[in-house]
Design an enzyme around this catalytic site. Structure first.
Site, PDB file in Angstrom:
ATOM      1  CE  LYS A  57      -4.368   1.780   2.152  1.00  0.00           C
ATOM      2  NZ  LYS A  57      -5.113   1.701   3.301  1.00  0.00           N
TER       3      LYS A  57
ATOM      4  CD  GLU B  27     -19.524  -4.052   8.046  1.00  0.00           C
ATOM      5  OE1 GLU B  27     -18.843  -2.817   7.603  1.00  0.00           O
ATOM      6  OE2 GLU B  27     -19.562  -4.980   7.611  1.00  0.00           O
TER       7      GLU B  27
ATOM      8  NE  ARG C 201     -21.573  -4.541   4.156  1.00  0.00           N
ATOM      9  CZ  ARG C 201     -20.385  -4.514   3.643  1.00  0.00           C
ATOM     10  NH1 ARG C 201     -19.317  -3.788   3.574  1.00  0.00           N
ATOM     11  NH2 ARG C 201     -20.202  -6.032   2.838  1.00  0.00           N
TER      12      ARG C 201
END
Length: 633
Positions: free
Chosen positions: A291, A377, A405
């Site tokens: 990243k 979640e 969600r």
């Protein structure tokens, strides 16, 4: 190897190769030997454009080579390329005809922060939330099968997104339908596997080759005629691959696992993708990237450089910062530490939002009571329910849009059982440049219909502090929803005292019109109240509603105006109308909130103005309603 940059260019860089690759068709006309130079130009151009606009940063830098290789090998847009989450898709946007529009990224009427089907034929699936790519690509692959099409479906998913159960549901189902598709796991150094190097890259080329596949299938045909022989061979192959590569789990799910390979090694990427493109069935390629690759500061601190704000011109005058209070998320983070010191039952849960929800201090001070469950979640909410069953007091810190969600878990696992779980709902309302996928537009509507829920809307930092305590001490499920950004700098009473439940407060007494405010539009409403000599009420509680106060306001005013940064349909204003209707009270009403449409990305103040939730919009709407009422009289 990619060139490493140490600062963000302020001047548009020279990109002679990139200038010849405005679309994937043009990209595929370049020679393979030119692609590494192209990748360097793309990386530098990405640095420049995000420096001009701000936006997601590190993830895109990490997939430069992968993006180039995918568009070079696959026949996009006929072959379907599905990006997960989408904050890694800026290089994809640049290569798919939107390079000159990158200066409008995340701005009003500009291009979106995430892939959008309406924006480009290359954006095959709209995203914003994570872990959807494999399901979507599988659906596309099944449709291609039904249509007799040979087009390919490719899902690119990050290792963080692979922590969500939905991704594994799709991986499991794919084997059942025997689809032809490729999943690319972008393991961006967070990290699933460290088995990267020359041997791993070499093995990936061998295992993905047509020769290996033909030998494997030929052996299967011969050995399958001998009782038990193929099973022995299969297990031998599985154990051999398990010692050399880390894909046993995916193999067990029915996927042909290849990798891990270096996601910045273009020749290896190209060779492996070509091989896998021509293979039938379920293919899984594991690439390891870094990243922030190519920008030294982001490589060192990928969390800080996940996104950046735009660079100001060198000679620009210094901006005068408007005085403001602490961020609402900071108020929550500080309250959490204060309450944890007061009550050892407190447990904090977050689905991978430690920094965003300001849980860093808590995670350091109370490490044994802090649980980051990754992008999961549903699990976060049911985990909290399990804790509450055993006498703990869990606090779930979650963004409004992400709580959507876990709606079934909120109802089935928490509310039906009346468990003591506090939901600290961050990013409620409009969130700005990330657009409708991230806006907390619906939480009051989807929470209000759940029996037993306590729902609170603070108007400033001090109310947030007290409402968190109120929800924490409440018996049953409770929610406090607060916006992104800073408050009006209200002094915070540090005492952990609850508010009287279901009681609003009249902030200004006027006549004729009553403004009933649910949340942070109180300051705007007070200014409108001064202009129109209207009563202004901080309602505080959506559920239970202060019915006595609503009845009193209805009896003493000609028009009731409800104000909320939530969908008008089914929101707090609906609660007021429903109550008055149940009492047989007929009263002119005006409900101000978010419209029955998706509010497109822009600066928060622009979005609020568009929805009529700024001071000017509220005043104009009330005056228009009063004029309409007087014309009927």
């Amino acid at each position: 190897m990619p060139t490493t940059f140490h600062e963000i260019p302020r001047e548009r860089p020279l990109t002679p190769l990139l200038d010849r690759a405005n679309t994937p068709d043009e990209l595929r006309r370049l020679g393979e030997a030119e692609l590494e130079t192209l990748a360097d130009e793309l990386r530098q151009y990405l640095l420049y454009t995000v420096g001009q606009t701000g936006g997601h940063f590190g993830a895109g830098l990490g997939v430069i080579e992968l993006t180039v290789a995918l568009h070079y090998v696959f026949d996009t847009p006929d072959d379907r390329l599905v990006w997960d989450v989408g904050h890694q898709a800026y290089p994809h946007k640049i290569l798919t005809g939107r390079r000159e529009r990158m200066g409008s990224l995340r701005q009003k009427d500009g291009i979106a922060a995430f892939p959008r089907r309406s924006e480009s034929e290359y954006d095959t699936f709209g995203v914003g939330h994570s872990s959807t790519s494999i399901s979507a690509a599988l659906g596309m692959a099944i449709a291609a099968q039904r249509q007799g099409s040979k087009r390919k479906s490719v899902a690119v998913i990050g290792d963080g997104a692979l922590t969500a159960g939905m991704a594994f549901e799709a991986l499991n189902h794919a084997a059942d339908v025997k689809a032809n598709m490729l999943v690319v796991l972008n393991d961006n150094d967070m990290s699933i596997s460290k088995n990267v190097g020359g041997l791993s890259n070499y093995l990936a080329k061998i295992l993905s080759s047509r020769t290996y596949a033909n030998v494997r299938e030929g052996s299967k045909k011969v050995l399958s005629k001998l009782p038990g022989a193929w099973e022995i061979a299969r297990k031998t192959e599985e154990h051999a691959k398990g010692m050399l590569v880390s894909g046993t789990m995916f193999e067990e799910l029915g996927w042909n696992y290849i990798g891990p390979i270096d996601g910045h090694d273009l020749p290896t990427l190209l060779a492996t993708l070509r091989n896998m493109r021509d293979l039938e069935g379920l293919q899984f390629l594991h690439v390891v990237t870094k990243k922030g690759k190519g920008f030294a500061p982001a490589e060192v601190d990928p969390i800080v450089y996940h996104a950046i704000t735009k660079l100001e011109p060198i000679n620009a005058p210094a901006k005068v910062k408007k005085p403001s209070g602490p961020k609402y998320s900071s108020v929550f983070g500080q309250w959490l530490c204060e309450m944890a010191a007061h009550d050892e039952r407190l447990m904090a849960i977050t689905p991978a939002m430690k920094e965003g929800s300001d849980l860093v201090a808590f995670s350091e001070q109370y490490a044994d009571r802090y649980f980051d469950v990754a992008i999961a979640e549903q699990h976060a909410v049911t985990l909290a329910a399990g804790m509450a069953c055993e006498g703990a007091k869990p606090v779930v810190a979650i963004y409004s849009t992400f709580l959507q969600r876990a709606y079934d878990q909120l109802i089935h696992d928490v509310a039906v059982q009346n468990l003591d779980v506090l939901f600290a709902i961050d990013r409620a309302g409009l969130v700005g440049e990330d657009g409708p996928t991230h806006a907390g537009s619906f939480d009051l509507s989807y929470l209000r219909c759940i029996p037993g829920m306590l729902i609170m809307t603070p108007s400033d930092e001090n109310e947030l502090h007290h409402m968190l305590t109120t929800g924490y001490q409440f018996t049953g499920p409770a929610a406090v929803r607060y916006p992104r950004g800073s408050g009006p700098n209200a002094p915070i009473d540090r005492e952990l005292m609850p508010l009287p439940i279901g009681k609003g407060v009249v902030r200004r007494q006027g006549k004729g019109v009553a403004l009933l405010v649910f949340g942070v539009q109180l300051s705007e409403a007070l200014r409108v109240g001064e202009t129109l000599d209207a009563t202004v009420v901080d309602m505080r509680f959506v559920k239970p509603l202060d019915e006595a106060l609503v009845s009193e306001l209805a009896a003493g005013h000609d028009l009731l105006v409800t104000i909320e940064e939530n969908s008008v349909m089914g929101g707090a204003g609906s609660a007021v109308s429903e109550f008055l209707a149940s009492q047989g009270t007929l009263k002119p009403m005006l409900h101000l909130g978010l419209p029955d449409s998706y509010v497109e990305h822009a600066r928060p103040e622009q979005m609020l103005a568009e929805c009529g939730l700024d001071e000017a919009g509220i005043e104009a709407a009330v005056r228009q309603r009063l004029e309409k009422g007087s014309s009927k009289a």
